[in-house]
Design an enzyme around this catalytic site. Structure first.
Site, PDB file in Angstrom:
ATOM      1  N   ARG A  15       0.831  -1.191   0.000  1.00 49.71           N
ATOM      2  CA  ARG A  15       0.000   0.000   0.000  1.00 49.71           C
ATOM      3  C   ARG A  15       0.878   1.259   0.000  1.00 49.71           C
ATOM      4  O   ARG A  15       2.071   1.210   0.315  1.00 49.71           O
ATOM      5  CB  ARG A  15      -0.917   0.007   1.226  1.00 49.71           C
ATOM      6  CG  ARG A  15      -2.026  -1.013   1.184  1.00 49.71           C
ATOM      7  CD  ARG A  15      -2.804  -1.080   2.491  1.00 49.71           C
ATOM      8  NE  ARG A  15      -2.036  -1.689   3.571  1.00 49.71           N
ATOM      9  CZ  ARG A  15      -2.478  -1.846   4.809  1.00 49.71           C
ATOM     10  NH1 ARG A  15      -3.683  -1.420   5.136  1.00 49.71           N
ATOM     11  NH2 ARG A  15      -1.725  -2.435   5.734  1.00 49.71           N
ATOM     12  N   LYS A  75       1.766   1.762   7.446  1.00 49.61           N
ATOM     13  CA  LYS A  75       2.073   0.956   8.626  1.00 49.61           C
ATOM     14  C   LYS A  75       3.022   1.702   9.556  1.00 49.61           C
ATOM     15  O   LYS A  75       3.695   2.655   9.174  1.00 49.61           O
ATOM     16  CB  LYS A  75       2.687  -0.386   8.217  1.00 49.61           C
ATOM     17  CG  LYS A  75       1.711  -1.320   7.516  1.00 49.61           C
ATOM     18  CD  LYS A  75       0.501  -1.656   8.372  1.00 49.61           C
ATOM     19  CE  LYS A  75       0.842  -2.538   9.558  1.00 49.61           C
ATOM     20  NZ  LYS A  75      -0.348  -2.826  10.411  1.00 49.61           N
ATOM     21  N   TYR A  94      -0.960   4.284  10.698  1.00 50.40           N
ATOM     22  CA  TYR A  94      -1.409   3.287  11.674  1.00 50.40           C
ATOM     23  C   TYR A  94      -0.234   2.988  12.593  1.00 50.40           C
ATOM     24  O   TYR A  94       0.852   2.632  12.130  1.00 50.40           O
ATOM     25  CB  TYR A  94      -1.829   1.985  10.975  1.00 50.40           C
ATOM     26  CG  TYR A  94      -3.139   2.049  10.232  1.00 50.40           C
ATOM     27  CD1 TYR A  94      -4.338   2.295  10.889  1.00 50.40           C
ATOM     28  CD2 TYR A  94      -3.180   1.828   8.858  1.00 50.40           C
ATOM     29  CE1 TYR A  94      -5.539   2.342  10.199  1.00 50.40           C
ATOM     30  CE2 TYR A  94      -4.383   1.871   8.154  1.00 50.40           C
ATOM     31  CZ  TYR A  94      -5.557   2.128   8.830  1.00 50.40           C
ATOM     32  OH  TYR A  94      -6.740   2.170   8.157  1.00 50.40           O
ATOM     33  N   HIS A  96      -0.847   1.355  16.162  1.00 52.65           N
ATOM     34  CA  HIS A  96      -1.164   0.192  17.004  1.00 52.65           C
ATOM     35  C   HIS A  96      -0.130   0.051  18.126  1.00 52.65           C
ATOM     36  O   HIS A  96       0.460  -1.009  18.333  1.00 52.65           O
ATOM     37  CB  HIS A  96      -1.237  -1.089  16.170  1.00 52.65           C
ATOM     38  CG  HIS A  96      -2.308  -1.058  15.112  1.00 52.65           C
ATOM     39  ND1 HIS A  96      -3.652  -1.137  15.405  1.00 52.65           N
ATOM     40  CD2 HIS A  96      -2.227  -0.948  13.766  1.00 52.65           C
ATOM     41  CE1 HIS A  96      -4.358  -1.081  14.286  1.00 52.65           C
ATOM     42  NE2 HIS A  96      -3.529  -0.951  13.291  1.00 52.65           N
ATOM     43  N   GLU A 118      -5.784   4.715  13.636  1.00 52.77           N
ATOM     44  CA  GLU A 118      -6.746   3.784  14.238  1.00 52.77           C
ATOM     45  C   GLU A 118      -7.486   4.347  15.440  1.00 52.77           C
ATOM     46  O   GLU A 118      -8.469   3.752  15.888  1.00 52.77           O
ATOM     47  CB  GLU A 118      -6.061   2.462  14.623  1.00 52.77           C
ATOM     48  CG  GLU A 118      -5.135   2.520  15.824  1.00 52.77           C
ATOM     49  CD  GLU A 118      -3.713   2.940  15.490  1.00 52.77           C
ATOM     50  OE1 GLU A 118      -2.852   2.851  16.381  1.00 52.77           O
ATOM     51  OE2 GLU A 118      -3.461   3.360  14.330  1.00 52.77           O
ATOM     52  N   ASP A 198     -21.114 -11.706  20.145  1.00 54.93           N
ATOM     53  CA  ASP A 198     -20.821 -10.343  20.592  1.00 54.93           C
ATOM     54  C   ASP A 198     -21.414 -10.171  21.994  1.00 54.93           C
ATOM     55  O   ASP A 198     -22.280 -10.941  22.406  1.00 54.93           O
ATOM     56  CB  ASP A 198     -21.415  -9.320  19.619  1.00 54.93           C
ATOM     57  CG  ASP A 198     -20.750  -7.954  19.731  1.00 54.93           C
ATOM     58  OD1 ASP A 198     -19.857  -7.662  18.914  1.00 54.93           O
ATOM     59  OD2 ASP A 198     -21.114  -7.178  20.636  1.00 54.93           O
ATOM     60  N   LEU A 240     -12.225  -5.693  19.025  1.00 59.24           N
ATOM     61  CA  LEU A 240     -11.433  -4.465  19.038  1.00 59.24           C
ATOM     62  C   LEU A 240     -11.754  -3.626  20.255  1.00 59.24           C
ATOM     63  O   LEU A 240     -12.923  -3.387  20.565  1.00 59.24           O
ATOM     64  CB  LEU A 240     -11.713  -3.632  17.776  1.00 59.24           C
ATOM     65  CG  LEU A 240     -11.067  -2.249  17.734  1.00 59.24           C
ATOM     66  CD1 LEU A 240      -9.552  -2.375  17.578  1.00 59.24           C
ATOM     67  CD2 LEU A 240     -11.647  -1.406  16.619  1.00 59.24           C
ATOM     68  N   ALA A 268      -7.334  -9.439  14.909  1.00 58.08           N
ATOM     69  CA  ALA A 268      -6.960  -8.504  15.978  1.00 58.08           C
ATOM     70  C   ALA A 268      -5.465  -8.514  16.271  1.00 58.08           C
ATOM     71  O   ALA A 268      -5.021  -7.887  17.236  1.00 58.08           O
ATOM     72  CB  ALA A 268      -7.733  -8.848  17.254  1.00 58.08           C
ATOM     73  N   ASP A 270      -2.979  -6.996  15.051  1.00 55.14           N
ATOM     74  CA  ASP A 270      -2.351  -5.671  15.133  1.00 55.14           C
ATOM     75  C   ASP A 270      -2.443  -5.092  16.536  1.00 55.14           C
ATOM     76  O   ASP A 270      -1.632  -4.234  16.916  1.00 55.14           O
ATOM     77  CB  ASP A 270      -3.021  -4.697  14.155  1.00 55.14           C
ATOM     78  CG  ASP A 270      -2.445  -4.798  12.748  1.00 55.14           C
ATOM     79  OD1 ASP A 270      -1.234  -5.040  12.625  1.00 55.14           O
ATOM     80  OD2 ASP A 270      -3.203  -4.641  11.775  1.00 55.14           O
TER      81      ASP A 270
END
Length: 370
Positions: A15, A75, A94, A96, A118, A198, A240, A268, A270
């Protein structure tokens, strides 16, 4: 402002953070854009397109970082990039942080201004810069999981959608958010029997109304999860907690309750992963086994479909980048509350509480730096 666009160097990360059209828009606002040579090629965008839009193509990556007031990435910086970060430089990507103490410490030490895609959050709780990549990762989770259910890939040898006279695979999706819904759509569309779990009853009621007939809903707790483990063929982890480490919903001891060749896809990862036995993998080596259970834990899943991912990402990041460039980071954050929530670290101070809590570090209220 001078905006730098380095080429992504994480394994199979194709990307790019800015399209030629984004360069054109920033240039019209009077900003200068430096693009590393070949930065967009992996996504199908080439140096000449960037030059035609007003960018300067840079061969020397160290010089690009040194000259840039703001770095736009996809990233998080990796170890080789740590020395390039500098005091007062905006880094918009991002991050994280809660998944890496080393990264958190390196960014703090650099005294740069870390604004994380994020954790940008709208008033209703929507994470606008995470949504498109969550959509991609969710859809890919079922696609990749189906592949690794094949026997040569280590799975049980089950066709996700089955055939007439043979039942399809059972898929459990942990989390009914953007990732979970998109994973369930694709798994159900391929013919699988899907259960979304959930902890929000309003969310489960909504999903029960809108999802197809081969998607069931179930309240998520340990007892309900364990009751399903002997019968599922694939589990997709899609939980998340914005900016914080993901909870471990599948523990090590639960693996013994699964069938050999069950596939776990941890979207999840990341944020540290929602399976206790998860560890980050790459597109080169995407899976490993623990107790004969296949784990797929690629930390940059959308990087495998860079054209789609880059367009989806830059659609939502560009307006914020323009605001940061036009106003400067402090004024932009004061004017736009959702962007303010993206600020994680500034001048050695951690101003996003879940990151400080993840590593028991000192937290500074954002009001003190604005």
């Amino acid at each position: 402002m001078i905006i730098g666009v380095p080429k992504e160097i994480k394994t199979h990360e194709n990307r790019v953070s800015l399209l030629p059209g984004g360069v054109l828009k920033l240039a019209k606002h009077g900003h200068e854009v430096l693009v590393e040579q070949g930065a967009g090629e992996g996504s199908g965008f080439f140096d000449k397109q960037y030059e035609d839009s007003g960018a300067t193509i840079m061969e020397d990556i160290d010089e690009l970082w040194e000259q840039s007031d703001m770095i736009m990435k996809v990233k998080e910086p990796i170890e080789v990039e740590y020395p390039r970060m500098r005091e007062g430089q905006i880094i918009f990507t991002y991050f994280h942080f809660a998944a890496s103490e080393a990264l958190t410490e390196a960014v703090a030490k650099s005294r740069s201004i870390a604004i994380a895609y994020e954790t940008v959050e709208e008033e209703d709780g929507t994470l606008p810069l995470l949504v498109p990549m969550s959509e991609v990762a969710g859809r890919m989770a079922s696609q990749e999981g189906a592949k690794f259910l094949e026997k040569p890939e280590g799975g049980r040898g089950i066709l996700l959608g089955g055939i007439p006279g043979v039942k399809p695979a059972n898929v459990m999706v942990l989390g009914g958010g953007i990732v979970g819904v998109n994973a369930a759509k694709i798994a159900a569309g391929m013919g699988g029997n899907v259960t979304i779990m959930d902890i929000s009853m309003p969310r489960l009621r909504y999903l029960d109304d809108v999802m197809s007939k081969n998607v069931d809903t179930m309240f998520s707790n340990e007892a309900n999860i364990r009751s399903m483990l002997p019968h599922v063929d694939m589990i997709i982890g899609a939980v998340l907690k914005p900016g914080a480490k993901a909870p471990h919903l599948i523990t090590r001891d639960m693996l013994s309750e699964m069938q050999k060749g069950t596939v776990l896809v941890d979207v999840a990862i990341d944020q540290g992963g929602c399976f206790e036995t998860s560890k980050p993998t790459t597109h080169d080596n995407p899976v490993y086994k623990v107790d004969d259970v296949v784990h797929y834990c690629v930390a940059n899943m959308p990087g495998a479909v860079p054209y789609t991912s880059t367009l989806g990402l830059t659609n939502v990041t560009l307006p914020y980048a323009v605001s940061l460039a036009n106003k400067g980071w402090k004024q932009a954050l004061k004017d736009e509350e959702e962007l303010q929530k993206g600020l994680n670290i500034v001048d050695e101070k951690i101003v996003y509480k879940p990151v400080a809590e993840a590593f028991d570090m000192e937290y500074t209220a954002i009001e003190e730096v604005l």
